[in-house]
Design an enzyme around this catalytic site. Structure first.
Site, PDB file in Angstrom:
ATOM      1  N   ARG A   1      23.160  -2.955 -27.736  1.00  0.00           N
ATOM      2  CA  ARG A   1      22.958  -2.853 -29.176  1.00  0.00           C
ATOM      3  C   ARG A   1      23.850  -3.819 -29.945  1.00  0.00           C
ATOM      4  O   ARG A   1      23.912  -3.771 -31.168  1.00  0.00           O
ATOM      5  CB  ARG A   1      23.178  -1.418 -29.635  1.00  0.00           C
ATOM      6  CG  ARG A   1      22.216  -0.456 -28.926  1.00  0.00           C
ATOM      7  CD  ARG A   1      22.307   0.945 -29.471  1.00  0.00           C
ATOM      8  NE  ARG A   1      21.947   1.001 -30.878  1.00  0.00           N
ATOM      9  CZ  ARG A   1      20.714   1.116 -31.340  1.00  0.00           C
ATOM     10  NH1 ARG A   1      19.702   1.176 -30.514  1.00  0.00           N
ATOM     11  NH2 ARG A   1      20.504   1.180 -32.630  1.00  0.00           N
TER      12      ARG A   1
ATOM     13  N   ASN B   1      21.466 -14.001 -10.278  1.00  0.00           N
ATOM     14  CA  ASN B   1      21.543 -14.507 -11.644  1.00  0.00           C
ATOM     15  C   ASN B   1      22.764 -13.890 -12.319  1.00  0.00           C
ATOM     16  O   ASN B   1      22.983 -12.678 -12.241  1.00  0.00           O
ATOM     17  CB  ASN B   1      20.257 -14.143 -12.408  1.00  0.00           C
ATOM     18  CG  ASN B   1      20.130 -14.900 -13.715  1.00  0.00           C
ATOM     19  OD1 ASN B   1      21.065 -14.934 -14.516  1.00  0.00           O
ATOM     20  ND2 ASN B   1      18.992 -15.521 -13.929  1.00  0.00           N
TER      21      ASN B   1
ATOM     22  N   HIS C   1      16.567 -25.873 -10.516  1.00  0.00           N
ATOM     23  CA  HIS C   1      16.628 -24.508  -9.964  1.00  0.00           C
ATOM     24  C   HIS C   1      15.328 -23.777 -10.260  1.00  0.00           C
ATOM     25  O   HIS C   1      14.586 -24.143 -11.170  1.00  0.00           O
ATOM     26  CB  HIS C   1      17.806 -23.742 -10.572  1.00  0.00           C
ATOM     27  CG  HIS C   1      17.663 -23.461 -12.038  1.00  0.00           C
ATOM     28  ND1 HIS C   1      17.825 -24.435 -12.999  1.00  0.00           N
ATOM     29  CD2 HIS C   1      17.345 -22.330 -12.713  1.00  0.00           C
ATOM     30  CE1 HIS C   1      17.630 -23.922 -14.204  1.00  0.00           C
ATOM     31  NE2 HIS C   1      17.330 -22.635 -14.066  1.00  0.00           N
TER      32      HIS C   1
END
Lengths: 332, 332
Positions: free
Chosen positions: A20, A77, A167
């Site tokens: 948030r 990632n 990539h």
């Protein structure tokens, strides 16, 4: 933590961040890609400490993990859309359906070279990239919570890339993406009527007419699809019926590397290294081979802005006939 | 001449130009919008001769056609994606299916003012725009070859607009766009199980929780959808069940103008007049009212690049929770 939410009309799942602390200013277009700053590039050799520890690397014997000397390197990632530590608990929320943000999100660093493009990479290097896609898919299949491994590449800023070092990415999902679902339904309807695979039919039609052909070899066909949505849209389809990408063998991977290189070389030499997106569509994990669905690769150069009515309606206007696209790409 | 081609896998129709004189350089990103050049703007009053003759105009009594003094003006698109003079002859082409490039492509010039935005227009002006959408849809319905009237707006270059003077577009199509088809199937499945309209359920859920509400009035609700694909995605849904957009009455058009203005004002004041796309989804022409499908408007601000894996897979990652989006938009 991200979560997965289902649109109750379309049945489409969306990854929604639930942090948030975001502000409207976080949603401006990203800055230009830092181009030649190899000293700070987290994907360059020597900078392995800037990434999370590697999951897979192809390297000479005797190398220590997370050091230089690799050809292809796969890492989690750093800013994952989904997390493998979550659980895909399905829950209701009022009338809606949600799931925890479970999934795998990995980056395939395709080459130690910072500025190389697919069209310029050696066939051997491209083959290694394909093999990494395969190896990771086979590994992720062992996790029975994963239903689909979505492999994709964003090349260039307009295609969504935020780093220029070559990539690709992979997202292991607890459900099948809606486009693949819809393709499987369409292909099943075609099979129900014709008792032939629609992709196999496309391969024969395009080889026979040659009008939209970009290239072909023993195992693959590269073509501009008849109802192309985008100028120079390119599909690569296995010439023989094949359901699951990850069943590819070494000889086929060599052929795929060769036709990928050929297709991308044609695209970049005629269009000046344009941004593009690539995705692999394959039969979902856990589904047996089917006579109607055939894995394939879609490459979409980003040359025009897609106007919103196109994403809002699923209806596309393509100013470039695929026959002309193929003819232009095949010029010397 | 353009033609319509059907993708044999998805069943998706695409408008494909068949003019063979295009060159790769035609497919670069368009130049920036000429911003303040009202002398050469074909949509500015006094320049009516720069456009094809008008189809409809709201104006004071006694005005001659194609002269200044109008509030809203509808003209054929000078570069139409489809042409009303064509015929939608369906034909096979090898294994594929095609149709002539039949259809209507019109531009709704929304205001004589060159630089006004939806959030700043008076409710009366916006009501006139909505009424022009309605009038043209009712007129085009008389042509039985038209199955769907797709109304959309691209605002800003990143959203696909090539002229900055405020305008929307309309395409009358000989088939139903695939996204509307898929929504209707999804809504039918929901109805089959619940015996309630999914959009009516969304309206009650969102009014009750208030968490994702952007605004509401007697006839409409504006909200950030639960499974938003994009940051600040906004839907406007009639509060009572309604199948066809063009059945809107004057009082409802006033309410719609009011909630559209409110929603766009919130978006532009918090996000700085971002590019956006708007489309109206409605029950196709020739289909009777159904208890399961409910017309609505989708507004998609273009704040992030949609990465290609999203258009390639139908799978979206949204970095902004819709609850936060609604909360930010509702701040003073």
């Amino acid at each position: 933590m991200p979560e997965l939410r289902k649109d109750p009309i379309m049945g489409r799942w969306v990854i929604v961040s639930t942090e948030r602390n975001s502000r409207p200013s976080d949603y401006k277009f990203p800055a230009d890609l830092g181009s030649d700053d190899t000293a700070n590039c987290p994907f360059c050799p020597g900078n392995e400490h800037l990434t999370p520890p590697e999951i897979l690397a192809y390297h000479p014997p005797g190398r220590k993990p997370n050091t230089r000397d690799w050809w292809v390197r796969v890492i989690p990632n750093k800013y994952p859309a989904l997390r493998i530590e979550s659980e895909p608990n399905r829950k209701g929320e009022g009338m809606y359906d949600r799931m925890g943000g479970f999934g795998a999100h990995e980056v395939i660093i395709e080459s130690p070279a910072h500025n190389v493009q697919w069209g310029d990479m050696s066939e051997k290097s491209l083959r290694d990239v394909i093999w990494a896609f395969r190896d990771r898919t086979i590994e992720l299949k062992k996790d029975t919570r994963i239903r689909y491994v979505l492999i994709f590449k964003n090349h260039g800023r307009a295609a969504g890339a935020t780093l220029s070092h070559p990539h690709s990415q992979l997202i292991g999902l607890p459900m099948v993406p809606i486009r693949v679902q819809q393709e499987m339904i369409g292909a099943k309807n075609y099979y129900a009527y014709k008792e032939r695979c629609v992709f196999c039919d496309i391969v024969s039609e395009e080889l026979a007419s040659g009008k939209r052909l970009i290239g072909s070899n023993e195992h693959f066909v590269s073509l501009a699809p008849y109802a192309s949505r985008f100028p120079f849209e390119t599909w690569i389809i296995p010439a023989q019926h094949s359901c699951h990408f990850e069943t590819i063998n070494e000889k086929e991977a060599d052929s795929l590397a060769s036709i990928l290189k050929l297709s991308l070389k044609k695209i970049s030499s005629h269009l000046g290294n344009p941004p593009f997106n690539m995705t692999i569509h394959s039969t979902p994990i856990g589904e047996l081979g089917t006579p109607h669905y055939h894995w394939h690769i879609e490459i979409m150069p980003k040359l025009t802005h897609v106007a919103g009515f196109e994403s809002g309606s699923g209806f596309y206007i393509n100013p470039m006939p695929p026959e002309t696209a193929a003819e232009l790409l095949n010029r010397h």
